[in-house]
Every structure is written in C-alpha cells, then in structure tokens.
Design a protein around this motif. Structure first.
Motif, PDB file in Angstrom:
ATOM      1  N   ASP A 172      -9.181   3.646  -4.570  1.00 30.05           N
ATOM      2  CA  ASP A 172      -7.906   4.098  -5.105  1.00 30.05           C
ATOM      3  C   ASP A 172      -6.727   3.632  -4.266  1.00 30.05           C
ATOM      4  N   GLY A 173      -6.964   3.484  -2.958  1.00 30.74           N
ATOM      5  CA  GLY A 173      -5.880   3.056  -2.092  1.00 30.74           C
ATOM      6  C   GLY A 173      -5.285   1.729  -2.510  1.00 30.74           C
ATOM      7  N   PHE A 174      -6.149   0.803  -2.918  1.00 31.13           N
ATOM      8  CA  PHE A 174      -5.637  -0.503  -3.317  1.00 31.13           C
ATOM      9  C   PHE A 174      -4.757  -0.407  -4.556  1.00 31.13           C
ATOM     10  N   PHE A 175      -5.161   0.412  -5.514  1.00 32.43           N
ATOM     11  CA  PHE A 175      -4.413   0.490  -6.769  1.00 32.43           C
ATOM     12  C   PHE A 175      -3.134   1.322  -6.636  1.00 32.43           C
ATOM     13  N   ARG A 176      -3.133   2.248  -5.680  1.00 37.95           N
ATOM     14  CA  ARG A 176      -1.928   3.052  -5.491  1.00 37.95           C
ATOM     15  C   ARG A 176      -0.942   2.383  -4.544  1.00 37.95           C
ATOM     16  N   ILE A 177      -1.457   1.492  -3.692  1.00 37.57           N
ATOM     17  CA  ILE A 177      -0.597   0.885  -2.660  1.00 37.57           C
ATOM     18  C   ILE A 177      -0.527  -0.631  -2.843  1.00 37.57           C
ATOM     19  N   GLY A 178      -1.692  -1.301  -2.684  1.00 38.77           N
ATOM     20  CA  GLY A 178      -1.706  -2.759  -2.679  1.00 38.77           C
ATOM     21  C   GLY A 178      -1.218  -3.386  -3.965  1.00 38.77           C
ATOM     22  N   MET A 179      -1.604  -2.824  -5.112  1.00 38.02           N
ATOM     23  CA  MET A 179      -1.203  -3.424  -6.390  1.00 38.02           C
ATOM     24  C   MET A 179       0.300  -3.284  -6.631  1.00 38.02           C
ATOM     25  N   MET A 188      -2.051   2.338  11.013  1.00 34.88           N
ATOM     26  CA  MET A 188      -1.188   2.244   9.828  1.00 34.88           C
ATOM     27  C   MET A 188      -1.888   2.676   8.554  1.00 34.88           C
ATOM     28  N   GLY A 189      -3.189   2.367   8.412  1.00 30.35           N
ATOM     29  CA  GLY A 189      -3.894   2.680   7.169  1.00 30.35           C
ATOM     30  C   GLY A 189      -3.871   4.145   6.803  1.00 30.35           C
ATOM     31  N   PRO A 190      -4.340   5.043   7.690  1.00 26.94           N
ATOM     32  CA  PRO A 190      -4.314   6.468   7.344  1.00 26.94           C
ATOM     33  C   PRO A 190      -2.915   7.011   7.095  1.00 26.94           C
ATOM     34  N   ILE A 191      -1.929   6.537   7.872  1.00 28.66           N
ATOM     35  CA  ILE A 191      -0.555   7.005   7.670  1.00 28.66           C
ATOM     36  C   ILE A 191      -0.057   6.587   6.289  1.00 28.66           C
ATOM     37  N   LEU A 192      -0.385   5.358   5.907  1.00 33.07           N
ATOM     38  CA  LEU A 192       0.029   4.853   4.602  1.00 33.07           C
ATOM     39  C   LEU A 192      -0.629   5.651   3.475  1.00 33.07           C
ATOM     40  N   TYR A 193      -1.909   5.947   3.635  1.00 26.05           N
ATOM     41  CA  TYR A 193      -2.604   6.762   2.629  1.00 26.05           C
ATOM     42  C   TYR A 193      -1.913   8.112   2.465  1.00 26.05           C
ATOM     43  N   ARG A 194      -1.596   8.732   3.576  1.00 27.11           N
ATOM     44  CA  ARG A 194      -0.986  10.053   3.527  1.00 27.11           C
ATOM     45  C   ARG A 194       0.370  10.009   2.836  1.00 27.11           C
ATOM     46  N   ARG A 195       1.090   8.937   3.025  1.00 29.06           N
ATOM     47  CA  ARG A 195       2.415   8.815   2.437  1.00 29.06           C
ATOM     48  C   ARG A 195       2.360   8.499   0.944  1.00 29.06           C
ATOM     49  N   ALA A 196       1.441   7.600   0.553  1.00 28.32           N
ATOM     50  CA  ALA A 196       1.467   7.064  -0.808  1.00 28.32           C
ATOM     51  C   ALA A 196       0.556   7.787  -1.787  1.00 28.32           C
ATOM     52  N   MET A 197      -0.388   8.612  -1.282  1.00 28.67           N
ATOM     53  CA  MET A 197      -1.387   9.184  -2.185  1.00 28.67           C
ATOM     54  C   MET A 197      -1.528  10.684  -1.958  1.00 28.67           C
ATOM     55  N   ASP A 198      -1.865  11.371  -3.027  1.00 23.31           N
ATOM     56  CA  ASP A 198      -2.126  12.808  -2.950  1.00 23.31           C
ATOM     57  C   ASP A 198      -3.562  12.998  -2.490  1.00 23.31           C
ATOM     58  N   CYS A 199      -3.759  12.794  -1.196  1.00 30.17           N
ATOM     59  CA  CYS A 199      -5.111  12.713  -0.655  1.00 30.17           C
ATOM     60  C   CYS A 199      -5.185  13.527   0.629  1.00 30.17           C
ATOM     61  N   PRO A 200      -6.064  14.513   0.723  1.00 30.54           N
ATOM     62  CA  PRO A 200      -6.190  15.302   1.957  1.00 30.54           C
ATOM     63  C   PRO A 200      -6.731  14.456   3.110  1.00 30.54           C
ATOM     64  N   TRP A 201      -6.505  14.942   4.339  1.00 31.80           N
ATOM     65  CA  TRP A 201      -6.895  14.178   5.514  1.00 31.80           C
ATOM     66  C   TRP A 201      -8.403  13.926   5.560  1.00 31.80           C
ATOM     67  N   ALA A 202      -9.200  14.857   5.070  1.00 26.88           N
ATOM     68  CA  ALA A 202     -10.655  14.651   5.081  1.00 26.88           C
ATOM     69  C   ALA A 202     -11.039  13.448   4.232  1.00 26.88           C
TER      70      ALA A 202
END
Length: 857
Positions: free
Chosen positions: A557-564, A725-739
């Motif tokens: 999901d990270g690729f489609f929410r961020i990379g794309m 950078m990866g985890p920080i980016l995930y936290r910013r761009a996606m509704d995704c808990p830290w786990a």
C-alpha cells in the motif's frame, strides 16, 4: 532570490560547521629545537621490500632539511642506503648507526660488518644500535643476541646497545650487562594510553628504568605518536594528538635533559605491509616532506579541512541552486530539506574521494576505496531520490495532478471494453470469484475473456470454463494447453479474440474482486484523447487476521499511497498488470504486450510514455486481490519485478538517456525509480565483500587492515538516514498505526536479498522465467521452514561468524573494530528480517469473529 538565499544559506552553514569543528587548539610550545629523529629515507613510492630505494639526491635533500632543525639521526640498517652517514656529516648531523638483525644469520653477518665499517669511516657516528626489537619479535634467542652485542663491543670503541621496548629491559635485566647504554622504546599509543596522559606515562616508564638501572645511560631510541591509525583502547591517532604529544614531550625532555630520538622524521608508507596502517604515519613530516604541524602557535585539528570544506561547498552549491529553481512550487521547508540532503551527500562523496590525498593506500586499500566511493555515490543517489519523495509528501502544498472523479457517461455513450483475465494453475474458486465480480459491474458495453494457459490439471480449469458458459455469450473462455510468452502471451492471444467494437482493454488478475463501478467510474477518463492508460491502485482483502498478510498489505500500500502520487506528478507512472485500462488503439499501435519481458505491464507503460501518451492514476480502490500466501511466494514475486525492471532498463536505455519524447521528469523517475533496488543489490555485494575482507584481515592482519573510521562513517550515516525516512513517510502519508509501519518495514527489509538476486540476474541474463505468485494456502511443515530462506541464512551465519571472530581475535578496545563489527551487524539486518518474515508467515490465522461466521452460515 529565495532560491539563492536558501542554497547560499545551506552552503554557508556547511562551511561554518567545518570551521567550528576544526578550530585550532593551543598546545604547549617547546623551543624550536629537536635533539634527534629516527630516520628511514623512503618516500611515497619507495620500499625496501621491493628494492625501490631513494636516490642520492633524495637523501641529500632529507639531510639538508633535518640538519636545520635537529642535531642527530638514528638509522636502522647499514647495508641499505650506505650514503646516509656521509651526507649527514655534510649537514652537521650526528648519527646513531643501526644494524638490522632478524632470523637470517647470513644477512646479520653482512649488517654487522657494514655498521662497523661505517663507524670506522665516519667520525659523526657516535653510537651503534645492534638490532631493533629483535627480542620482542622473538627473532633471536637471548644468548644469540648477547653474542652479537659482545662481538660488536669488542670490535669498536663506540657505545653499543640494542633497542627494545621498556618492558623487555625490565623483565630481562641481564641484557644490560651486554650493552654500554639502554636504548629504550616508549610508545604509549601502542599501549592504549590516552594522549592527555601519554607523556606522563612515558616519563613514568623512563623513571622506572632509571631506578632499575642506576647510573646507566638511557637513550629513548623511539618515542612518538602517529597522525593516523586505528584507535587502540583510549589512544586515538590524529594530527592534533600527534602535535600535542610531540610538543609536550619536547618541552619535558628539554627540561630534564633527556636523550631521545623522535619516531620518526618522515612518514614511511611502505611500513603498512609489515606494521599495519598505523606504521606509515609516525613522521613529523609526511612522505612528501611537508611538516604536519608547527612547533609553535596553534595546531589545526585537521590540516586538510579547508580543502575538503571548499570542495564540498562549491560542488554542492550549483545543484542546490538548480534544485531550488526547479522546485519553486515546493515550500521553503522542502527546498531547505533537499538542499541539506544534497550538501550532506556531496560532502560524503568528497570525503571518500579525497582519502588518497590524506592516506598512503596500498593497491588493496585503493581497490576497497574504489568500491567504497562507488557505494557512497550509489547510497547518496538512493538517499536523494528517497529524500525528494519525502519532500514532496511532507512539504508540497498539493498534488498538481491529483485527478478528480470523471463525469459518468450515459449507457449509449459508453465505449466498449474488453476485460482480459489470464490464469495458470490457479484455484478455480478464486478465479470464479473474480469472474462473478466482473459480471456484477454496472457497465453495459463490455466483454470478459479468460485465457487459461499451460494448466495441465483439468480440475483447475474445467470449473472456470463451466462458470463462464453459464454467464452468457459475452463471457468467453479459452484453454491453451501449450502456449508461449507467459502472461503476455495469453494477453496477446486475448487481443486476437476481442470484439471489433472494443475501444478500451482492461486487465485484471485472477484473484481480484472488482467493485461494480470499476468501469463506469474510470472509462470516462478516456474522453481525453491524450490518455492511453487509466490505472487504479492494487489493493488487498482478507489480510486483517494474519500479521504476515497485514505486513504484505501495508508494504504494498505504501507504494500506491506515496510512490505513485510522486511519479504521477510528472506523468511517469509504473503501469500494473491489474486494475489497468488501456486504450486499444494505443496498445495495438505500440505492438501489444511484450513477451520478451516478464514485467510486460510496466514495459508497456514506458513504451506508451515514449510515444508522448498520458498515463493517469486514480487513487481509489476499485478491486482487491489476495496477498501472497507465503514469504516464499512474496520473494518470488519481488524477484520477478526486480528482474523485469532490469530487462526494461536494458531494453529502453537509449530512449531513457537519448532521443525520445520522454520528459526530464519521466527520465528521472524511470532511471532513479529503481535506485532503492540497486541499493539492495549493492548491500548484497558489500555483505559478501565485508565477509571476505574480514577473513583476510584475520588471516593476513598486516596485509589487510581495517578501513579507517572516516571511510565507513559516511556510508553508515547515509544508511541510517535512509532507514529513518521510510517509517516517517508512512506515518505522514498513510492512516497506518506504528505496529503496521514496523511490519511493513520488516517485510521490505526481508525482501532485500530476493530483490538483489533479481537485479543481478536481470543485469546478467536476457530472458527470465515468469513465476506466478501463489495466492492459495501455503504448505506447512517444519522441515520446509528454512528452504525458502536458505541463502539468507548462509549469509547471516557468515556475517555473525565474521563479527564474532573479529571481536574474539581483535578485542573490543579499538573503535575501528567496533565500527567494523557494527557495520557487519547492520549488513545482517536484511537476513534477520527474512528469518522473522518466514517465522511470522508460518503463524496461524486468527479465527474469524463470531459475527462473520454467522454471516457465512
């Protein structure tokens, strides 16, 4: 103006940081006078080990230089460079002549004869030292050493001794009975003493000898500190510490009227091969005869910092300025972030590239350095591309090409769509679920073509054929017992069967359940004639009750929410082989699906971009598939993607860098978009290299040395920054808990080896094998647990063994050893992650909630 202020501000701050961290320090000032130097005449490219000796003019220049600041020199060898004593006399230098002794008895006889002859010929020779650390090296027995000393004493009236470290004299006091004075080595660096206590320590050992041998003359035949070398316990080799030690000792020696020789006059690069890399850096002058530090005034922490700082600042300024101008739409914070990254990466590259100017590298070291610089450059490229993506997500006010929903079309205006589904050895229930979802779409003008290729088991394809027959004439099924071209071959077969009215071709994977409005919501985008592809994101279902599937879901999901989104800004999409719609005319004009590439979907997308077409991304989920059934299946999928990416790079290289309709932004994304995967391949190669280098260091410690700290620090720093950078980016761009962020990061790291193998195979092989990604239930069994990760486990064990052996044999006192072991530990993380992923993938699914079971019933 703003761009200039930002770029100029970062450059000025960078230079100021260098200046502040390298402020000169005050050190005690002795008189501008040195009693004596240990002297070896070899220059940067000369070595007695290979018979490359200095010329008469070289030695004459040395004597002229030393005669201006010292009273005497000490030599170590009398058969090599015999002109030293005569040239020293011309410049009023006294000589303590040395005879080199080792286990070669015949050579020892020549040395003894030569030193005695030299003493008879030159009246400036006032002492003789027979052997240097011979007893410490255990080259001769004590009786053998006594015999040589007694022989020389009987043959000359000059004072005679042998040179050994202080503890050899204390442990063997009978040695003093065979000498006229004690020649003592005091080298606190080798004993791990911190520089601030080193002179006191040396004086304490000197006084011990005075008390142990009352009335005997004592010569400190070697005392000094290296300007570079490994950190030994608390002893740090540096130019600043060398200056501090030497100047403090000279002041103390003058006050106490101590007889000494500083080791040494000039750096001796050839000693790396016999003493390790610290052995080259004991000189007060470097190998090019330049004074490393002054004997008065302040001392620079790093004499070469100005050159490094200027180069890094100048080389980074232009790209920083251009970046700010090109990214004017980004906020000041984003531009500042990118400039800091550029400056950091350029600085790391400059430091690595300039190391040969500051160090005497052997050919082995230079080979390692070339690899290191290459690694720093690639790591910097990965960091910059990831940093740019990070900046756009964090600092860009809005996505410029974020498309809104298209106006729906009335049934009579709907273009005809041919939906294609290729399958091979798939579970029939899964395929039928996909077909049923297609049948339920709220779109009038479409057909579905299912092509089952190369499935031998009738129980897999016969139920699918039966279900297609039940759905009516616009659902057509084809079974191809033997068909080439893998998925692309099946899709090309489907293209020959399509309804003549077809304007748009859709492709969906066999495990996807689509929403009823997939076509009705996306086909209207084709009213824009520039649009060749409309792509919806890949998404997954049935992942919530198993943590491994959760990991896979969020990693995808990270690729489609961020990379794309990042790529879509510059019309540089990665086209995917499911949930994709293609204008039929563009597909056929471009040559249909490429059967030479196992990533035919991405290859088609790039081919269309090269024609100047537009690929549009609509970030809304219109269909969900199944995650890979096991870690082995996930690895197989990622290997295929990496292999296909390299096929595409090779097949389209001329278009990417040469003449084509690709824009600069599209070229950027397709050249740098796989940098992270190149980083995985680089990590694999570095892991193999680190294992081999560790083995070489332990087997041949004097031939293979530890890389200097400064060589490893930039690589480790860049890797840490990239990992953060990866985890920080995930936290910013996606509704995704830290786990789940941790789980996605773990599976991404665990795939590193599979990606590395795919990259290397793709670069070295022309054609690949299309391996389908298993979506059904994986086989269990403890015996099969390690089979999918056996290569990762071999590498993990090798890295752990290398680190353990290094600590066991070298100890924990050296910073370089600890840094090297830390690097080995970091390189092992992908293989630990693979082990963890494999373990998590074997865990059972959580049971469905009671409400869900009731609904199924």
């Amino acid at each position: 103006m703003i761009a200039l202020l930002i770029a100029g501000g970062v450059a000025a701050a960078h230079f100021a940081l260098w200046a502040v961290s390298n402020r000169p320090v005050s050190v005690i000032e002795p008189l501008d006078y040195i009693d004596g130097f240990s002297y070896s005449p070899y220059r940067r490219d000369q070595t007695p080990l290979k018979g490359k000796y200095p010329s008469y003019a070289d030695i004459e220049a040395d004597m002229k230089q030393l005669g201006g600041i010292a009273h005497r020199i000490r030599t170590y060898n009398s058969t090599e460079n015999p002109e030293v004593s005569d040239l020293a006399r011309q410049f009023d230098l006294k000589v303590t002549a040395g005879a080199w002794l080792d286990r070669n008895k015949e050579k020892n006889r020549r040395e003894i004869g030569a030193v005695l002859a030299d003493a008879r010929l030159h009246d400036n020779i006032d002492r003789i030292i027979v052997g240097n650390e011979v007893l410490l090296r255990d080259d001769l027995t004590f009786p053998e050493m006594y015999a040589y000393l007694d022989e020389v004493r009987n043959a000359t009236d000059l004072p005679v001794s042998t040179a050994e470290p202080w503890h050899v004299w204390l442990k063997n006091p009978e040695l003093a009975d065979h000498v006229d004075f004690l020649a003592v080595h005091l080298l606190p660096y080798h004993e791990g003493v911190p520089v601030e206590k080193a002179v006191d320590y040396a004086m304490a050992r000197y006084l011990e000898l005075v008390e142990a041998f009352p009335g005997r003359a004592i010569l400190i035949s070697e005392i000094g500190w290296p300007s570079k070398g490994p950190t030994l316990q608390a002893a740090v080799a540096s130019e600043q510490n060398q200056a501090r030690f030497v100047r403090e000792f000279l002041h103390r020696a003058l006050c106490k009227n101590i007889d000494y020789f500083l080791i040494e006059a000039y750096d001796q690069p050839w000693k790396i091969d016999i003493e390790g890399w610290a052995g080259a850096y004991w000189g007060m002058f470097n190998a090019d005869r330049e004074l490393k530090f002054p004997l008065e005034g302040t001392v620079d922490r790093n004499s070469g910092w100005m050159d490094d700082a200027l180069l890094a600042t100048v080389f980074a300024l232009v790209p920083m300025l251009l970046l700010c101008l090109v990214q004017r739409g980004m906020s000041v914070g984003g531009q500042l972030w990118m400039c800091v990254l550029v400056q950091s990466c350029v600085t790391a590259i400059v430091i690595a590239a300039r190391l040969p100017a500051d160090y005497y590298f052997t050919l082995r070291d230079l080979t390692a350095l070339v690899g290191l610089v290459f690694g720093v450059v690639l790591t910097a490229g990965v960091l910059l591309t990831n940093g740019f993506e990070f900046a756009e997500v964090f600092f860009k006010p809005r996505w410029r090409r974020a498309y809104k929903p298209a106006e729906p079309l009335p049934p009579e205006q709907q273009p005809f769509v041919s939906v294609h589904l290729a399958c091979c050895n798939e579970p029939p229930d899964m395929v039928i679920a996909t077909i049923d979802s297609l049948a339920a779409m709220d779109y009038q003008n479409f057909e579905v073509i299912v092509v089952d290729n190369n499935t031998k088991d009738e129980a897999l394809w016969k139920p699918v054929e039966a279900r297609m027959a039940e759905l009516g004439p616009r659902f057509r099924f084809f079974h191809l017992p033997q068909w080439p071209g893998f998925k692309a071959g099946a899709l090309n077969f489907a293209m020959k069967q399509i309804d003549p009215r077809t304007e748009v071709v859709g492709v969906v994977d066999a495990d996807y359940v689509v929403t009823p409005d997939w076509l009705s919501a996306l086909v209207p985008h084709f009213r824009d004639q520039k649009v060749a592809v409309v792509q919806a994101p890949q998404a997954h279902r049935e992942w919530e009750r198993h943590f491994f599937k959760r990991m896979c879901n969020w990693e995808f999901d990270g690729f489609f929410r961020i990379g794309m989104h990042h790529r879509h800004e510059r019309n540089a999409l990665i086209q995917h082989g499911t949930m994709t719609l293609v204008r039929r005319a563009r597909l056929e004009e471009s040559g249909n699906w490429s059967e030479w590439c196992i990533c035919e979907d991405t290859e088609l997308g790039l081919r269309l971009l090269e024609r100047g077409d537009e690929l549009r991304y609509i970030d809304r989920v219109f269909g969900r598939g199944l995650t890979p059934a096991s870690f082995a299946a996930l690895k197989s999928q990622r290997f295929r993607w990496a292999f296909g990416a390299m096929q595409i790079m090779k097949g389209h290289w001329h278009a990417l860098v040469g003449k084509s309709q690709l824009t600069a932004g599209q070229r950027y994304h397709f050249i740098t978009g796989w940098f992270s995967w190149f980083g995985d391949a680089l990590q694999f190669m570095f892991a193999l290299g680190a294992i081999g280098w560790t083995a070489a260091m332990l087997i041949w410690p004097k031939m293979f040395s530890l890389p200097v700290t400064i060589m490893l620090a930039p690589v480790l720093g860049l890797l840490v920054a990239k990992a953060a950078m990866g985890p920080i980016l995930y936290r910013r761009a996606m509704d995704c808990p830290w786990a789940d962020i941790a789980g996605a990061s773990l599976v991404s790291l665990g795939l590193s080896h599979a990606i590395a193998r795919g990259i290397i195979a793709g670069l070295t092989h022309k054609r690949g094998v299309f391996l389908r990604t298993a979506k059904g239930k994986a086989e269990g069994g403890l015996a099969k647990f390690f089979q999918p990760i056996r290569e990762e486990m071999y590498l993990l064990l090798a890295l752990l063994s290398a680190g353990g052996a290094m600590l066991a044999l070298r100890g924990t006192d050296s910073v370089e050893v600890l840094l090297w072991v830390t690097m080995l530990g970091l390189q092992s993380l992908p293989y630990w992650a693979a082990l963890a992923c494999q373990f998590i993938a074997q865990l059972p699914e959580k049971p469905a909630p009671a409400s869900a079971k009731a609904q199924v019933a």
